[in-house]
Design a protein around this motif. Structure first.
Motif, PDB file in Angstrom:
ATOM      1  N   LEU A   1      -3.254  -0.880  -5.320  1.00  0.00           N
ATOM      2  CA  LEU A   1      -3.140  -1.754  -4.141  1.00  0.00           C
ATOM      3  C   LEU A   1      -2.825  -3.159  -4.649  1.00  0.00           C
ATOM      4  N   THR A   2      -1.842  -3.799  -4.047  1.00  0.00           N
ATOM      5  CA  THR A   2      -1.474  -5.162  -4.448  1.00  0.00           C
ATOM      6  C   THR A   2      -1.656  -6.102  -3.269  1.00  0.00           C
ATOM      7  N   VAL A   3      -2.392  -7.223  -3.514  1.00  0.00           N
ATOM      8  CA  VAL A   3      -2.587  -8.268  -2.510  1.00  0.00           C
ATOM      9  C   VAL A   3      -2.072  -9.580  -3.103  1.00  0.00           C
TER      10      VAL A   3
ATOM     11  N   HIS B   1       0.850  -1.181   0.000  1.00  0.00           N
ATOM     12  CA  HIS B   1       0.000   0.000   0.000  1.00  0.00           C
ATOM     13  C   HIS B   1       0.888   1.235   0.000  1.00  0.00           C
ATOM     14  N   ALA B   2       0.297   2.415   0.167  1.00  0.00           N
ATOM     15  CA  ALA B   2       1.046   3.666   0.017  1.00  0.00           C
ATOM     16  C   ALA B   2       2.154   3.799   1.044  1.00  0.00           C
ATOM     17  N   GLU B   3       1.979   3.183   2.219  1.00  0.00           N
ATOM     18  CA  GLU B   3       2.952   3.352   3.290  1.00  0.00           C
ATOM     19  C   GLU B   3       3.908   2.164   3.414  1.00  0.00           C
ATOM     20  N   GLY B   4       3.829   1.207   2.452  1.00  0.00           N
ATOM     21  CA  GLY B   4       4.757   0.095   2.498  1.00  0.00           C
ATOM     22  C   GLY B   4       4.080  -1.259   2.277  1.00  0.00           C
ATOM     23  N   GLU B   5       4.497  -2.270   3.032  1.00  0.00           N
ATOM     24  CA  GLU B   5       4.040  -3.652   2.851  1.00  0.00           C
ATOM     25  C   GLU B   5       3.774  -4.284   4.223  1.00  0.00           C
ATOM     26  N   LYS B   6       2.707  -5.091   4.281  1.00  0.00           N
ATOM     27  CA  LYS B   6       2.376  -5.751   5.527  1.00  0.00           C
ATOM     28  C   LYS B   6       2.019  -7.210   5.250  1.00  0.00           C
ATOM     29  N   GLU B   7       2.514  -8.147   6.096  1.00  0.00           N
ATOM     30  CA  GLU B   7       2.274  -9.582   5.908  1.00  0.00           C
ATOM     31  C   GLU B   7       1.333 -10.126   6.988  1.00  0.00           C
ATOM     32  N   PHE B   8       0.560 -11.135   6.572  1.00  0.00           N
ATOM     33  CA  PHE B   8      -0.379 -11.795   7.479  1.00  0.00           C
ATOM     34  C   PHE B   8      -0.273 -13.315   7.292  1.00  0.00           C
TER      35      PHE B   8
END
Length: 938
Positions: free
Chosen positions: A554-556, A521-528
């Motif tokens: 947005l990339t998922v 997203h705009a502020e970086g990357e997050k993992e789940f």
């Protein structure tokens, strides 16, 4: 729990010994009769041989060990009883009654010789041979000369001249010399035979002897003291007819006579075999049989309903229920539903249906023709497979790892049917409204706008398999992968703003617990790491990953991290930027209104579910297959070795040239039932009237009640048998009229004591006197409860204890009549086992009646008998009167006669010390319960 009886004093023992000895003379008569009854045991042994032993010998042994073998190996022949027992070069192969001796079992177990050499037989088959040898190795086969192979059985033309296959004959009444003796036409036939032999009938039975006989023969219960006294006060000429009519109208009649039929129907509440499953609904068939006898259902209708009830027309729903329940006759056999060879299981069920139907209705051992033409009767193998086509076109089996029987919902009244339909419609409408409301509320919670991206818009790397197996997915399907190198990437262009990101998947227990999801997203990357075994939080479909600021894209991305399936479905983006001001207020208002509606719908649904009608009860049954087909001859009975095709049909020896072909679009079961129930069938009426005669006299006019073929006995009174069969048909196949007709004869009412004249007829084939009969196990059980005042006379429904999962270790409840006790194939009440209750695995029209020491020991030591003795004693002590009056009441209750002077004196002396002692009276009751006069009916 009552106290145990204390050891008897020598004086008390003397009393018991006296009563035991006082009945020995009568007991000797019973023994003669019991030995005669032993025929049924040999029949059961021969039946075991024909079903379990002969087919194995034919398939696995005859090639090398029969008279037709090119080379007889080891000098052993197994195609005749004499040769089989003699053995071969290694000695005796079979020693009857001694499984541990002889060479056969060791060879079958591959412990000495390996027979058969190609492959060891299944353990169950070897166990069958061991059981057969222990039974005495019954074997009807005669020696076969190698030089003159004889064709099996009897040819059809010869067979049609055999007595039982000839049409019923209209017979004239015979003339008799002693014209004052007969009370009926039946008596005239009996007397004529006696006079041919130079015999005369014996004396008539006394009033109380005959009254006891009638009560037990018609209801299985003893007369009460009040009923005895009421009879004695009735001095009208019609008093016997009145008693008989009263007993025939009693519900106890159907409970007693229905049990006779349940013997034939091999009725049970467990399947036997394997883990032995429970037929939880079989009691409906039991009660159908009882109701049919009580309602005097015409026997031809009774036949039609049991073989083809599901195919009959019905005037109303209760009749339709009976018709469906009746077909359990075909379904309740002993089957191993765990058999993994499903074709073999299907054919084993068909074989059992053919064999049972043939024995019960026709008195024929049709099952013997499964592997070869019948050895004795005019039944070729083609006839067997003609019938097999009918039963294979009938659905009796639901396939599965452990297969099941067919269960059919019973039809309900129109009112109940309408109620069920209205409820189901209301329930469906409420659920639909609830789903729509929940979907609308989801939209309200989401707000606008929302972006949905399905899997077909994702970039897929590796192997992703499409599926629709687990419902709850978005769009056309979902995909899954266990490939650790695969990935699914959703690139979603959007307007700049704040978005909630949601991921959909279908949960299941086999899903991954670590699906790796990355959001760029705009502020970086997050993992789940998502546990896909858990149900998603949003409507069970979407899992929220949180809110993210997005500029333009947005990339998922989703990746598997373990070998369990990882699911990809849709990604949903919900804009949070527009949820402000007037729009937010509007959404909140609509959501509050929807919540009110949701509460109302949920309350309505809860009320509907609470007031839901019961599901229609189920019945064990059969039904038509979708397609009816002819079948093939199975070579040597092997279902995997098919021979020539055979058109569906009946027994050729009874068919005429006018027999219509069976319909192509139906099994032919209805036509088969009509053929059996036809007045033109020479066997049906003969077999049934003989069964009734056997039940009333202890011996049939044809002694082999289940076998009217060549190996069976010929009738002692063939003209009387045909007379009764014709009368039975002309009287509308009425079972009660037939029974009434017989018990009103003077022959039935004769005394059972041997006279000097009847001594010239030691087997009583000419009925110069009545036969003394041992009470059936059920009558002993019911009499004990009746005399103790504990018998609950109300009928029972499902009498199996709730929560029962297995027959093993089952503890029986007592109180109802014995006919209502559960009958398990591997577990019976002890009293039943001791007193010759029939094996529920077999159809038996004739029970064994043994006289063995465990019976006396049971009556002496059984807690069940002790309790009944004590409860009966309490009834005695409640009587206002002196000791002689109490003794008179007790003997009238237990033996249905008045005490003799010796009995009064001996019992009086025994009770003299303490006439109010419960223990002493309990011992007196137990002495009477153990006496032969209690166990036998004169």
């Amino acid at each position: 729990m009552p106290s145990r009886l204390t050891p008897l004093s020598s004086y008390r023992i003397a009393v018991i010994v006296f009563f035991s000895l006082s009945f020995q003379l009568l007991g000797s008569l019973a023994k003669c009769h019991a030995e005669d009854e032993g025929i049924s045991a040999s029949e059961a042994g021969l039946d075991f041989f024909e079903k379990k032993i002969r087919p194995v010998l034919v398939e696995h042994c005859y090639e090398c060990h029969s008279a037709d073998s090119k080379i007889v190996r080891g000098g052993l022949l197994v195609d005749s009883a004499e040769a089989f027992r003699k053995g071969g070069d290694s000695g005796e192969s079979v020693v009857p009654g001694k499984p541990g001796e002889g060479t056969l079992l060791d060879a079958l177990k591959h412990e000495t010789f390996e027979m058969p050499p190609k492959q060891k037989l299944p353990e169950q088959v070897i166990s069958d041979f061991e059981t057969w040898i222990a039974m005495g190795a019954p074997d009807p086969r005669k020696a076969t000369l190698k030089t003159a192979a004889k064709k099996m059985g009897m040819d059809l033309e010869t067979g049609r001249q055999f007595w039982s296959f000839k049409p019923l004959q209209k017979v004239a009444l015979p003339k008799v010399q002693f014209t004052d003796w007969p009370q009926s036409k039946i008596d005239q036939f009996i007397l004529a035979k006696q006079e041919e032999q130079g015999l005369r009938p014996g004396a008539d039975a006394g009033d109380l002897t005959l009254l006891r006989r009638l009560y037990f023969d018609l209801t299985g219960l003893p007369p009460s003291v009040e009923q005895v006294q009421a009879f004695q006060s009735n001095q009208s000429d019609a008093r016997w007819a009145e008693v008989i009519d009263e007993l025939l109208a009693s519900k106890n009649f159907g409970e007693h006579w229905g049990r006779y039929w349940l013997d034939l129907a091999r009725y049970s509440e467990s399947t036997g075999g394997g883990r032995s499953l429970l037929y939880r609904e079989s009691w409906r068939y039991r009660n159908y049989v009882i109701d049919s006898f009580n309602g005097d259902k015409p026997y031809d209708t009774f036949i039609l309903e049991q073989i083809a009830g599901d195919l009959l027309e019905a005037e109303e729903y209760k009749q339709r229920q009976q018709q469906i329940v009746a077909t359990a006759f075909l379904a309740l056999g002993p089957h191993n539903y765990e058999n993994q060879d499903k074709e073999q299981l299907r054919m084993d069920i068909v074989d059992e249906q053919i064999d049972t139907t043939g024995r019960v209705f026709l008195g024929m051992t049709i099952g013997c023709a499964r592997c070869h033409d019948h050895k004795f009767d005019p039944i070729p193998t083609s006839d067997y497979y003609a019938l097999a086509g009918i039963f294979r076109s009938t659905n009796s089996l639901v396939d599965g790892n452990v297969s099941r029987w067919v269960s059919t919902p019973l039809p309900q009244s129109q009112e109940q049917t309408d109620f069920i339909r209205a409820h189901e419609s209301n329930l469906a409408e409420t659920n639909q409204a609830l789903r729509k409301l929940q979907a609308r509320m989801t939209q309200l919670k989401v707000g606008l706008p929302a972006i949905l991206v399905d899997t077909d818009q994702a970039t897929l790397v590796g192997e992703w398999t499409e599926s629709q197996s687990v419902k709850g997915y978005v769009g056309e399907n979902y995909r899954h992968s266990s490939d650790l190198t695969s990935s699914a990437t959703y690139d979603i262009p959007v307007q700049p703003g704040l978005y909630e990101v949601q991921l959909s998947y279908t949960p299941a227990s086999n899903r991954t617990r670590k699906a790796k999801v990355t959001v760029q997203h705009a502020e970086g990357e997050k993992e789940f790491l998502i546990n896909q075994q858990l149900t998603p939080s949003e409507d069970g479909t979407f899992h929220s990953l949180g809110e993210f600021e997005v500029q333009e894209l947005l990339t998922v991305q989703v990746r598997p991290t373990e070998m369990s399936p990882t699911i990809i479905d849709a990604v949903r983006l919900i804009s949070k930027s527009d949820l402000n001001g007037e729009l937010a207020e509007k959404l909140q208002k609509e959501l509050a209104e929807a919540n009110v509606e949701l509460t109302a719908l949920q309350a309505k649904l809860k009320k509907l579910e609470a007031n839901a009608p019961e599901k229609p009860p189920l019945a064990v049954s059969v039904e038509e297959m979708e397609k009816a087909e002819d079948y093939f001859v199975c070579i040597r009975g092997n279902v995997h070795n098919l021979g020539e095709p055979v058109k569906r049909g009946f027994l050729s020896v009874i068919q005429s040239s006018e027999t219509a072909p069976l319909p192509a679009d139906a099994s032919g079961r209805l036509e088969f039932a009509n053929w059996i129930a036809s007045p033109e069938n020479p066997l049906t009426a003969r077999v049934f009237v003989n069964r009734v005669w056997h039940s009333l006299f202890g011996v049939g006019l044809v002694r082999t009640v289940d076998n009217f073929g060549v190996p069976g006995e010929t009738p002692s009174h063939p003209e009387l048998l045909d007379f009764l069969a014709n009368e039975f048909i002309e009287n509308g196949w009425s079972m009660k009229k037939l029974i009434r007709q017989i018990v009103l004869t003077r022959t039935y009412q004769l005394d059972s004591t041997l006279s000097s004249v009847s001594g010239q007829d030691p087997e009583n084939r000419y009925l110069t006197h009545q036969n003394r009969k041992r009470l059936r196990a059920e009558s002993i059980h019911d009499s004990l409860l009746s005399m103790s005042g504990e018998l609950d006379p109300t009928p029972a429904g499902n009498s199996m204890r709730p929560g029962t999962r297995s027959e093993y270790g089952y503890k029986f409840d007592f109180g109802k009549r014995a006919v209502y006790l559960p009958v398990f194939r591997n577990r019976l009440p002890d009293l039943f086992t001791v007193f010759d209750f029939p094996d529920p695995n077999l159809s038996q029209g004739r029970r064994t009646s043994s006289t063995v020491s465990p019976q006396s020991l049971f009556l002496m030591n059984s807690e069940f008998v002790h309790i009944r003795s004590e409860e009966t004693a309490k009834r005695v002590l409640a009587i206002e009167g002196d000791v002689p009056q109490r003794i008179e009441w007790l003997i009238l209750t237990t033996l249905n006669r008045y005490p003799t002077s010796d009995e009064q004196r001996l019992f009086g002396d025994f009770l003299g010390e303490d006439p109010e002692s419960l223990e002493a009276w309990s011992q007196v009751c137990q002495v009477l319960f153990g006496s032969l006069d209690f166990r036998f009916v004169d």
